[in-house]
Design an enzyme around this catalytic site. Structure first.
Site, PDB file in Angstrom:
ATOM      1  N   TYR A 124       0.803  -1.277  -0.090  1.00  0.00           N
ATOM      2  CA  TYR A 124      -0.002   0.137  -0.141  1.00  0.00           C
ATOM      3  C   TYR A 124       0.902   1.028   0.074  1.00  0.00           C
ATOM      4  O   TYR A 124       1.567   1.412   0.953  1.00  0.00           O
ATOM      5  CB  TYR A 124      -0.860   0.108   1.482  1.00  0.00           C
ATOM      6  CG  TYR A 124      -1.815   1.112   1.004  1.00  0.00           C
ATOM      7  CD1 TYR A 124      -2.952   0.975   0.406  1.00  0.00           C
ATOM      8  CD2 TYR A 124      -1.355   2.415   1.865  1.00  0.00           C
ATOM      9  CE1 TYR A 124      -3.712   2.260   0.156  1.00  0.00           C
ATOM     10  CE2 TYR A 124      -2.257   3.443   1.769  1.00  0.00           C
ATOM     11  CZ  TYR A 124      -3.503   3.628   0.993  1.00  0.00           C
ATOM     12  OH  TYR A 124      -4.296   4.464   0.691  1.00  0.00           O
ATOM     13  N   GLN A 186     -10.926   0.693   1.335  1.00  0.00           N
ATOM     14  CA  GLN A 186     -11.203   0.051   0.188  1.00  0.00           C
ATOM     15  C   GLN A 186     -10.057  -0.702  -0.406  1.00  0.00           C
ATOM     16  O   GLN A 186     -10.326  -1.760  -0.957  1.00  0.00           O
ATOM     17  CB  GLN A 186     -12.024   0.621  -0.706  1.00  0.00           C
ATOM     18  CG  GLN A 186     -11.466   1.934  -1.423  1.00  0.00           C
ATOM     19  CD  GLN A 186     -11.576   3.132  -0.683  1.00  0.00           C
ATOM     20  OE1 GLN A 186     -11.779   3.228   0.547  1.00  0.00           O
ATOM     21  NE2 GLN A 186     -11.222   4.401  -1.768  1.00  0.00           N
ATOM     22  N   ASN A 209      -2.681   6.379   6.705  1.00  0.00           N
ATOM     23  CA  ASN A 209      -3.258   7.326   7.688  1.00  0.00           C
ATOM     24  C   ASN A 209      -3.923   6.135   8.749  1.00  0.00           C
ATOM     25  O   ASN A 209      -4.002   5.116   8.523  1.00  0.00           O
ATOM     26  CB  ASN A 209      -4.409   8.347   6.963  1.00  0.00           C
ATOM     27  CG  ASN A 209      -5.248   7.872   6.094  1.00  0.00           C
ATOM     28  OD1 ASN A 209      -5.627   6.472   6.437  1.00  0.00           O
ATOM     29  ND2 ASN A 209      -5.961   8.359   5.372  1.00  0.00           N
ATOM     30  N   SER A 233       5.310   8.998  12.939  1.00  0.00           N
ATOM     31  CA  SER A 233       6.815   8.778  13.000  1.00  0.00           C
ATOM     32  C   SER A 233       7.708   9.669  14.030  1.00  0.00           C
ATOM     33  O   SER A 233       7.066  10.310  14.688  1.00  0.00           O
ATOM     34  CB  SER A 233       7.327   9.615  11.437  1.00  0.00           C
ATOM     35  OG  SER A 233       8.572   9.190  11.105  1.00  0.00           O
ATOM     36  N   GLN A 255      11.901  15.107  10.744  1.00  0.00           N
ATOM     37  CA  GLN A 255      10.888  14.178  11.250  1.00  0.00           C
ATOM     38  C   GLN A 255       9.522  14.870  11.535  1.00  0.00           C
ATOM     39  O   GLN A 255       8.416  14.542  11.445  1.00  0.00           O
ATOM     40  CB  GLN A 255      11.272  13.215  12.681  1.00  0.00           C
ATOM     41  CG  GLN A 255      11.904  12.183  12.140  1.00  0.00           C
ATOM     42  CD  GLN A 255      11.257  11.289  11.043  1.00  0.00           C
ATOM     43  OE1 GLN A 255      10.535  10.503  11.304  1.00  0.00           O
ATOM     44  NE2 GLN A 255      11.977  11.306   9.764  1.00  0.00           N
ATOM     45  N   HIS A 258       6.708  15.393   9.186  1.00  0.00           N
ATOM     46  CA  HIS A 258       5.998  14.406   8.505  1.00  0.00           C
ATOM     47  C   HIS A 258       4.489  14.546   8.859  1.00  0.00           C
ATOM     48  O   HIS A 258       3.737  14.379   7.992  1.00  0.00           O
ATOM     49  CB  HIS A 258       6.535  12.998   9.478  1.00  0.00           C
ATOM     50  CG  HIS A 258       7.564  12.292   8.452  1.00  0.00           C
ATOM     51  ND1 HIS A 258       6.919  12.022   7.235  1.00  0.00           N
ATOM     52  CD2 HIS A 258       8.580  11.956   8.517  1.00  0.00           C
ATOM     53  CE1 HIS A 258       8.220  11.335   6.511  1.00  0.00           C
ATOM     54  NE2 HIS A 258       9.163  11.299   7.512  1.00  0.00           N
ATOM     55  N   GLU A 322      11.434   4.789  16.900  1.00  0.00           N
ATOM     56  CA  GLU A 322      11.659   4.376  15.501  1.00  0.00           C
ATOM     57  C   GLU A 322      13.014   4.663  14.940  1.00  0.00           C
ATOM     58  O   GLU A 322      13.793   3.642  14.421  1.00  0.00           O
ATOM     59  CB  GLU A 322      10.757   4.743  14.748  1.00  0.00           C
ATOM     60  CG  GLU A 322      10.649   4.474  13.235  1.00  0.00           C
ATOM     61  CD  GLU A 322       9.485   5.546  12.480  1.00  0.00           C
ATOM     62  OE1 GLU A 322       9.299   6.470  12.808  1.00  0.00           O
ATOM     63  OE2 GLU A 322       9.371   5.048  11.183  1.00  0.00           O
ATOM     64  N   HIS A 323      13.602   5.913  14.975  1.00  0.00           N
ATOM     65  CA  HIS A 323      14.776   6.427  14.474  1.00  0.00           C
ATOM     66  C   HIS A 323      15.607   6.682  15.602  1.00  0.00           C
ATOM     67  O   HIS A 323      15.075   7.491  16.327  1.00  0.00           O
ATOM     68  CB  HIS A 323      14.589   7.403  13.499  1.00  0.00           C
ATOM     69  CG  HIS A 323      13.848   7.166  12.313  1.00  0.00           C
ATOM     70  ND1 HIS A 323      12.316   7.467  12.115  1.00  0.00           N
ATOM     71  CD2 HIS A 323      13.868   6.391  11.010  1.00  0.00           C
ATOM     72  CE1 HIS A 323      11.733   7.257  10.885  1.00  0.00           C
ATOM     73  NE2 HIS A 323      12.767   6.557  10.309  1.00  0.00           N
ATOM     74  N   ASP A 356      15.945   7.120   5.142  1.00  0.00           N
ATOM     75  CA  ASP A 356      14.668   7.381   4.406  1.00  0.00           C
ATOM     76  C   ASP A 356      14.687   7.271   2.882  1.00  0.00           C
ATOM     77  O   ASP A 356      13.797   6.489   2.327  1.00  0.00           O
ATOM     78  CB  ASP A 356      14.054   8.808   4.514  1.00  0.00           C
ATOM     79  CG  ASP A 356      13.504   8.918   6.003  1.00  0.00           C
ATOM     80  OD1 ASP A 356      13.190   7.865   6.525  1.00  0.00           O
ATOM     81  OD2 ASP A 356      13.282   9.993   6.097  1.00  0.00           O
ATOM     82  N   GLU A 410       1.392 -36.524  28.825  1.00  0.00           N
ATOM     83  CA  GLU A 410       0.484 -35.459  28.220  1.00  0.00           C
ATOM     84  C   GLU A 410      -0.980 -35.775  28.048  1.00  0.00           C
ATOM     85  O   GLU A 410      -1.811 -35.030  27.692  1.00  0.00           O
ATOM     86  CB  GLU A 410       0.799 -34.523  27.187  1.00  0.00           C
ATOM     87  CG  GLU A 410       2.156 -33.568  27.253  1.00  0.00           C
ATOM     88  CD  GLU A 410       2.590 -32.681  26.355  1.00  0.00           C
ATOM     89  OE1 GLU A 410       2.048 -32.931  25.285  1.00  0.00           O
ATOM     90  OE2 GLU A 410       3.484 -31.945  26.586  1.00  0.00           O
ATOM     91  N   HIS A 415      -0.781 -39.981  19.959  1.00  0.00           N
ATOM     92  CA  HIS A 415       0.287 -39.348  19.689  1.00  0.00           C
ATOM     93  C   HIS A 415       1.561 -40.588  20.104  1.00  0.00           C
ATOM     94  O   HIS A 415       2.405 -40.848  19.235  1.00  0.00           O
ATOM     95  CB  HIS A 415       0.673 -38.291  20.428  1.00  0.00           C
ATOM     96  CG  HIS A 415       0.256 -36.921  20.212  1.00  0.00           C
ATOM     97  ND1 HIS A 415      -1.296 -36.652  19.841  1.00  0.00           N
ATOM     98  CD2 HIS A 415       0.721 -35.789  19.461  1.00  0.00           C
ATOM     99  CE1 HIS A 415      -1.296 -35.574  19.465  1.00  0.00           C
ATOM    100  NE2 HIS A 415      -0.202 -34.918  19.193  1.00  0.00           N
TER     101      HIS A 415
END
Lengths: 434, 434
Positions: A124, A186, A209, A233, A255, A258, A322-323, A356, A410, A415
């Protein structure tokens, strides 16, 4: 920016709090769209595209003509930049290929582990004002190296019903097998259920988003895997007296631009540096076209003074950025000690934006503290490991009784029986031979 | 058992349908317990333990005395069996350790990938009539090899307020750091939020009933990772004329005894074999203590005749079995061609129960077709990969313009600026030198 001095450990969770978003009110619309797409397929897709993207598409599959004309719309220097970035990403991700792991755990019991590609993946790519074609490279390059058979890219069309030429150029450069002009919830629903046009995939990758994020989470309920939960971010820089305040300010701002919900944090053992960075941010932010966004993010962000490196490292690991940029004399202390981070940038000449785009590492990384448990996207994200075992008669003699005893303890008699029925055939034969 | 002959491709999804369960009605109680545990911590934990496990515990942390007395209650031959199984699992999972991957993607740009342990993990071990101590080995052994600092085990107490001695024995053998007598939804909630007694963890592993499964899924909403979505156990055997019908029947029954919702499938190019296996199942099932369960599972299960191997392989890949046994002359055809399976068992002397206990492979595997996108639990499940990059002045000169061009094309000026501000310092200096 908020300056905080020597916060005590009890206050860390408050100090490190991320700007949160509630997603509950989104779930209704996500559920509705999933229902409709699952029932009506492409008809629903088409209606939502008209509703949300404001465009009526006769055909939402990108044609060869569109691909061919895309390349003409991209300046040659940008084409070359994309190619160089692709080469670096390819080198780094190809190096992540692993051989099969094979062990004879006990005489006659051979076990091995092999990674095989996830056959169908969906990528995506968000649309909006700026086309994030770099993400195409970050997802399609490892998908191709892994050997995924179907690499389906979905991205929302603009008002003219088009995708950005850079996205098309990057997609064909990296072996995407189908490009579909569909975005938002969608798109995720289409990849989850499959329609006549959109192939059903086994795993969905990519940022988006809040709507896309909630949709990806819902997709997992229908058995589709996702790369990771996404969030805004974030960047944490640790720096000392020696660091360059204007470089650090530029990284924090990169950053911050963003989104208004991005978070940037500076942790420093130097009060001087904190003050200089704060001034530099004030100075640099005025030049930015996206300063309205950056200002909001900066308002959420923090400059934290901490007396000693051990405490600083603990706090950073508690946050799990994250960074993570390291600009300190004793950089090895932080390199070796960092337990939770997505990607780490070391030294004065390693801006976060290098990762990036073009250093070769992946930019799809765990936000929101998820680095405590999640990897960033890497080659293995497009593979799954399978195990194999082959046992000889001798091998079964070596572990058969162990299995029988454990299965019995068990309470799983069948088994046990699967072993006993074979041992019965092996043991007389053995006795006969000896 | 249902016999199906040469199903056409259109009918596969119907033929391969798994016995499904609806989970919607469980979500209410799961949400309620999560709320209570998050608000009231151990008090709520204690109340739910009384309500669901029928026991009032003064202290739900397993003491050293309990650990010490556990070992006395386990026969020596079972102790040795557990130790042998552990050794094999250890060998196979240690072999999965990988070195750091390092690449200079372009002169001056050094990138590397390293795996670091997930610091805090929770292992859930179901209780019930039979203690599943083998799962302790499967989860705690790789956690210890990975270097997880906190390995917390939760398992529901019996009516006497105890855990099975085998679970305690296996847990201490494998370096579990804390054992807590708590089960079900409340255990997962405790590991998610943390209480005074239960440590908050970053990732939760382990099987469980529907309640535990839904609870684990809810945990992900609070930022906790999970090993994989769980479902009923399943086995698919592919076999030809040469295969041993009684072995195969014993394997099918070993999965069928797990639960009424388990599914077992035989795919064969031999009608004779299908008939013999069917008869063998009728014969063997009568001997089983858990035949009531096995009979229900067998009623859901299928014997599928398919004329040729290519079709058979396609159908198997469409199903994506958790366990896949290959008993055919041309075993390499299936070994090489299998794209979607959790663990693969090859030949007459490799019963599936070998992998459940002692071959060395992991038995925590993707069910429900999740093998199309998920790996079974392996060493990497307890690690996350992080990337690092260090760029020199020369390196930034080599990729700086690429980053600037791409950032600009994405409309991210501050990303560009973080490079430009550094290049400005480097380029005059360069010029000065040359």
């Amino acid at each position: 920016m908020n300056k905080i001095y020597n916060p005590n450990k009890e206050s860390w969770s408050e100090v490190l709090k991320r700007p949160t978003q509630t997603v509950d009110d989104i779930e209704g619309i996500v559920n509705e769209i999933f229902n409709e797409v699952s029932r009506q397929g492409d008809r629903a897709i088409s209606e939502y595209t008209t509703r949300f993207d404001g465009v009526i598409l006769e055909n939402n599959v990108v044609s060869l003509e569109e691909l061919n004309s895309a390349i003409k719309n991209i300046p040659v220097n940008l084409q070359n930049a994309i190619k160089l970035a692709k080469t670096n990403i390819e080198k780094f991700h190809k190096a992540q290929l692993t051989n099969r792991v094979e062990v004879e755990t006990i005489n006659g019991v051979s076990c091995w582990q092999e990674k095989r590609p996830i056959e169908k993946v969906g990528l995506y790519i968000p649309g909006g004002t700026a086309p994030l074609f770099s993400t195409v490279l970050m997802l399609a390059v490892p998908a191709q190296i892994a050997g995924c058979k179907e690499i389906v890219l979905c991205s929302p069309p603009n008002k003219k019903g088009e995708l950005a030429p850079e996205i098309l150029f990057a997609a064909q450069l990296c072996g995407v097998t189908k490009i579909i002009k569909v975005g938002g919830i969608q798109a995720i629903a289409g990849l989850t259920f499959g329609t006549e046009i959109i192939p059903q995939v086994y795993k969905i990758f990519g940022p988006g988003n809040q709507f896309v994020t909630v949709a990806k989470q819902l997709a997992t309920k229908f058995g589709v895997a996702i790369d990771m939960p996404a969030g805004p971010s974030e960047l944490l820089v640790v720096a000392d007296d020696d660091a360059n305040a204007s470089y650090i300010a530029s990284d924090l701002l990169s950053q911050a631009e963003h989104g208004a919900d991005s978070q940037v944090i500076l942790v420093s053992t130097s009060k001087n540096l904190i003050n200089s960075v704060s001034e530099e941010i004030e100075r640099q932010i005025k030049e930015l076209p996206r300063q309205a966004i950056a200002k909001k993010a900066i308002a959420n962000s923090k400059l934290i003074y901490i007396e000693n490196n051990e405490f600083a490292l603990d706090l950073i690991n508690e946050y799990g950025p994250e960074h993570f940029i390291i600009c300190t004399k004793n950089e090895d202390f932080y390199i070796n000690g960092i337990a939770n981070a997505g990607s780490v940038f070391i030294g004065d000449y390693t801006p976060e934006s290098a990762g990036d785009y073009a250093s070769g590492t992946n930019h799809t990384l765990p936000t929101n503290g998820f680095s405590k448990a999640y990897s960033g996207v890497n080659l293995d994200s497009f593979l799954k490991s399978m195990t194999f075992q082959k046992i000889s008669k001798d091998g079964l003699l070596n572990i058969g009784e162990t299995i029988e005893l454990m299965a019995e303890a068990e309470g799983l008699q069948a088994h046990k029986n699967a072993v006993s029925i074979r041992l019965k055939d092996i043991i007389p034969a053995k006795t006969g031979i000896s």
